[in-house]
Design a protein around this motif. Structure first.
Motif, PDB file in Angstrom:
ATOM      1  N   TRP A  42       0.823  -1.212   0.000  1.00 48.94           N
ATOM      2  CA  TRP A  42       0.000   0.000   0.000  1.00 48.94           C
ATOM      3  C   TRP A  42       0.856   1.260   0.000  1.00 48.94           C
ATOM      4  CZ3 TRP A  42      -4.886   0.242  -1.325  1.00 48.94           C
ATOM      5  CH2 TRP A  42      -5.647  -0.916  -1.269  1.00 48.94           C
ATOM      6  N   HIS A  45       2.118   1.435  -3.756  1.00 54.85           N
ATOM      7  CA  HIS A  45       0.986   1.731  -4.644  1.00 54.85           C
ATOM      8  C   HIS A  45       0.458   3.133  -4.397  1.00 54.85           C
ATOM      9  CE1 HIS A  45      -3.368   1.837  -5.652  1.00 54.85           C
ATOM     10  NE2 HIS A  45      -2.921   1.289  -6.768  1.00 54.85           N
ATOM     11  N   GLY A  46       0.393   3.533  -3.139  1.00 54.70           N
ATOM     12  CA  GLY A  46      -0.126   4.864  -2.825  1.00 54.70           C
ATOM     13  C   GLY A  46       0.733   5.981  -3.384  1.00 54.70           C
ATOM     14  N   VAL A 167      -3.904  -2.573   6.153  1.00 57.46           N
ATOM     15  CA  VAL A 167      -4.765  -1.963   5.136  1.00 57.46           C
ATOM     16  C   VAL A 167      -5.502  -0.759   5.701  1.00 57.46           C
ATOM     17  CG1 VAL A 167      -6.761  -2.340   3.647  1.00 57.46           C
ATOM     18  CG2 VAL A 167      -4.990  -4.095   3.830  1.00 57.46           C
ATOM     19  N   ALA A 170      -3.114   2.205   6.128  1.00 53.96           N
ATOM     20  CA  ALA A 170      -2.676   2.785   4.864  1.00 53.96           C
ATOM     21  C   ALA A 170      -3.801   3.490   4.122  1.00 53.96           C
ATOM     22  CB  ALA A 170      -2.068   1.701   3.977  1.00 53.96           C
ATOM     23  N   THR A 171      -5.025   2.980   4.257  1.00 57.66           N
ATOM     24  CA  THR A 171      -6.135   3.566   3.498  1.00 57.66           C
ATOM     25  C   THR A 171      -6.851   4.681   4.254  1.00 57.66           C
ATOM     26  OG1 THR A 171      -7.596   1.791   4.308  1.00 57.66           O
ATOM     27  CG2 THR A 171      -6.530   1.463   2.161  1.00 57.66           C
ATOM     28  N   ARG A 172      -6.830   4.625   5.570  1.00 60.97           N
ATOM     29  CA  ARG A 172      -7.551   5.634   6.353  1.00 60.97           C
ATOM     30  C   ARG A 172      -6.653   6.763   6.836  1.00 60.97           C
ATOM     31  NH1 ARG A 172     -12.501   3.554   8.193  1.00 60.97           N
ATOM     32  NH2 ARG A 172     -13.240   2.114   6.563  1.00 60.97           N
ATOM     33  N   PRO A 175      -0.677   6.420   3.101  1.00 59.35           N
ATOM     34  CA  PRO A 175      -0.103   5.213   2.508  1.00 59.35           C
ATOM     35  C   PRO A 175       1.105   4.664   3.253  1.00 59.35           C
ATOM     36  CG  PRO A 175      -0.671   6.777   0.789  1.00 59.35           C
ATOM     37  CD  PRO A 175      -0.906   7.481   2.094  1.00 59.35           C
TER      38      PRO A 175
END
Length: 425
Positions: A42, A45-46, A167, A170-172, A175
Motif C-alpha cells: 500500500w 501503490h499509494g 490496510v 494505509a487507506t484511512r 499510505p
C-alpha cells in the motif's frame, strides 16, 4: 479431564520462569511482521499508483527475508540472540526509514527495490526465535507441545489482525502509515524480546551432556529427517499461497471480490481454534506417526474447494482444511526440535519458516497465471491438493526413520505423562 490437563499444560508452560515475559514481548513484533508485506504494497501503490511496482518491491523484500533470515539465525546460534538481534533491529529501522523516504520522494523502482531488499534482509524471524527459547526452556518436558501450540495460535492471531491493521492504516491515515506502524511494532517488540536475556538459548547449544548422543542427533542441520520437514513446510507454503490467490480469483469471478478476505479468514479462524484444541489434548500417538495422518487429512480436505460453486460453499469448504493447518505446524515444530541438535535450533526453525515463505511466493506467482487460464480457479485449487498429496506420501515413506530418531533419547514430549499442574483449579 483432558481439557483441564490441556489448560494446565498451557499454564505450566507460561509459568516457567521467564516464559511469559518473552512470549508477551514477541506479540507486537509478530503483528508487525504480519503487517509488513501488505504495508509495503500500500505504501508503494499509494505513492506510485502501480501495483506492478508494489509487487516488485514486495517481492524483493520477501526474497531477501527468505534467503538472509537463516544466515542471521546461524549467527544467533553461534553468538546468542541478543548480540545479533539488537543491531539487526536497528538496521531494520534504518532500512524501513529509507524505503518510506524514497517512496515519498518518488524514487525510481530500482532504488525502492534495493530498500525493500534491505528491509527484508534485516527483519527478524520472531517465531523462530521464540520457538528456540521454548525448546531451551522445556526440552524433554511434556509441556513443550502446548508451548508450540501457543506459538501457532499467536501466529494465527497475528496474521488475522496484522493484514487488516496494515490496510486500515494505509487507506484511512496515510499510505506510509501501515509500513511505519509495522516497523514500530517489530522494532519495539523485538527490543523488548531481546531484553529477556534469562531465557535466551546458550550460544552454541547446551553443554554436551544435555545433548543427544552424536549417533542419534548429528550436529549438522542437513539430514534426511530435516529435509523431510522442510518439504512439509514448503508444501504448507504452497497451500497458503495458492489458496490465497485462488480464493481471491473465485470471489472476483462470482462478483464478490470484497468477500475474499472473509473467506480466507474463515480458514485462519478454523486453524486457530484447531491449534487451541490440539494444544489442550495430548495425543498418545508419536508426532512422527501423526504427521502423515494430518497431511493425508489436509490432502483429502483440499478436495472440497474444487467442488464449491458459490462463495458460501467455498467458505464452508475452507473450514475443514483450516482444521488441519495448526496441528500440522505444531507437529512439525515438535519434530524439528526432536531431530536437530540444539546448537542449530534457531536456524532450523528459521529454515522451516523460509521454506514456507518460499512456497507461498512461488505458488502465488504460478497460480496467478493458472487462474487466468481456461481452467480458472479449479486449476488453482488443484495445486495445494497435489502438493499435499505428494508430501503426505513422502512422510508415510519416512515415518519409520523419523520415529527412530525422535525416540532415540527416551520418553517423548508428547506422551500422556501426568502433568504436575493438572490438579490446579
Amino acid at each position: 479431564m483432558a481439557a483441564r490437563t490441556g489448560a494446565a499444560s498451557y499454564r505450566s508452560a507460561l509459568r516457567t520462569p521467564g516464559a511469559s515475559a518473552f512470549f508477551l514481548a514477541a506479540a507486537p513484533a509478530r503483528v508487525g511482521v504480519a503487517m509488513a508485506g501488505l504495508g509495503i504494497v500500500w505504501l508503494i501503490h499509494g505513492e506510485t499508483g502501480s501495483f506492478g511496482v508494489a509487487g516488485l518491491v514486495t517481492g524483493a523484500y520477501a526474497v531477501a527475508e527468505t534467503l538472509v533470515g537463516p544466515q542471521t539465525a546461524r549467527l544467533m546460534d553461534r553468538l546468542g540472540q541478543p548480540r545479533v538481534l539488537v543491531p539487526l533491529l536497528c538496521a531494520h529501522a534504518v532500512a524501513l526509514a529509507a524505503l518510506v523516504t524514497l517512496a515519498l520522494a518518488g524514487a525510481p523502482t530500482a532504488s525502492l527495490m534495493a530498500a525493500g531488499l534491505a528491509a527484508g534482509a534485516t527483519i527478524p524471524q520472531v517465531g523462530a526465535l521464540s520457538a528456540a527459547r521454548w525448546s531451551a526452556l522445556l526440552h524433554g518436558r511434556p509441556e513443550l507441545p502446548a508451548a508450540f501450540a501457543l506459538e501457532t495460535i499467536s501466529s494465527d492471531a497475528a496474521f488475522l489482525l496484522g493484514p487488516a491493521l496494515a490496510v486500515l492504516s494505509a487507506t484511512r491515515l496515510h499510505p506510509a502509515a501501515g509500513t511505519v506502524l509495522a516497523g514500530a511494532l517489530v522494532v519495539g517488540g523485538g527490543l523488548a524480546f531481546a531484553a529477556q536475556r534469562r531465557t535466551t538459548p546458550a550460544p552454541g547449544g547446551p553443554p554436551a551432556p544435555a545433548r543427544m548422543p552424536s549417533t542419534a542427533r548429528p550436529r549438522t542441520l542437513w539430514t534426511r529427517n530435516f529435509a523431510t520437514l522442510l518439504a512439509v513446510n514448503l508444501a504448507l507454503g504452497v497451500f497458503f499461497g495458492s489458496t490465497q490467490v485462488s480464493v481471491s480469483a473465485f470471489a472476483d469471478a462470482h462478483h464478490a471480490a470484497s468477500s475474499a478476505g472473509f473467506l480466507y479468514g474463515l480458514m485462519s479462524a478454523a486453524s486457530l481454534l484447531a491449534g487451541l484444541a490440539y494444544g489442550r489434548h495430548r495425543p498418545h500417538t508419536p508426532p512422527a506417526a501423526q504427521l502423515p495422518l494430518i497431511l493425508s487429512f489436509l490432502a483429502g480436505a483440499s478436495l472440497l474447494p474444487l467442488l464449491a460453486d458459490t462463495p458460501l460453499w467455498l467458505g464452508c469448504a475452507l473450514l475443514l482444511p483450516g482444521v488441519g493447518v495448526a496441528p500440522c505446524i505444531i507437529v512439525c515444530s515438535t519434530l524439528v526440535e526432536s531431530v536437530v541438535d540444539r546448537s542449530v535450533l534457531t536456524q532450523s526453525f528459521t529454515w522451516t519458516n523460509s521454506a514456507c515463505a518460499g512456497g507461498i511466493a512461488v505458488s502465488a506467482a504460478a497460480v496467478g497465471r493458472l487462474v487466468d487460464g481456461p481452467a480458472g480457479t479449479r486449476a488453482g485449487f488443484s495445486v495445494p491438493l497435489l502438493a499435499l498429496t505428494a508430501t503426505a506420501a513422502l512422510t508415510w515413506s519416512t515415518r519409520r526413520t523419523l520415529t527412530a530418531t525422535t525416540t532415540a533419547e527416551g520418553p517423548k514430549v508428547v506422551t500422556a505423562a501426568p502433568d504436575p499442574t493438572s490438579a490446579a483449579p
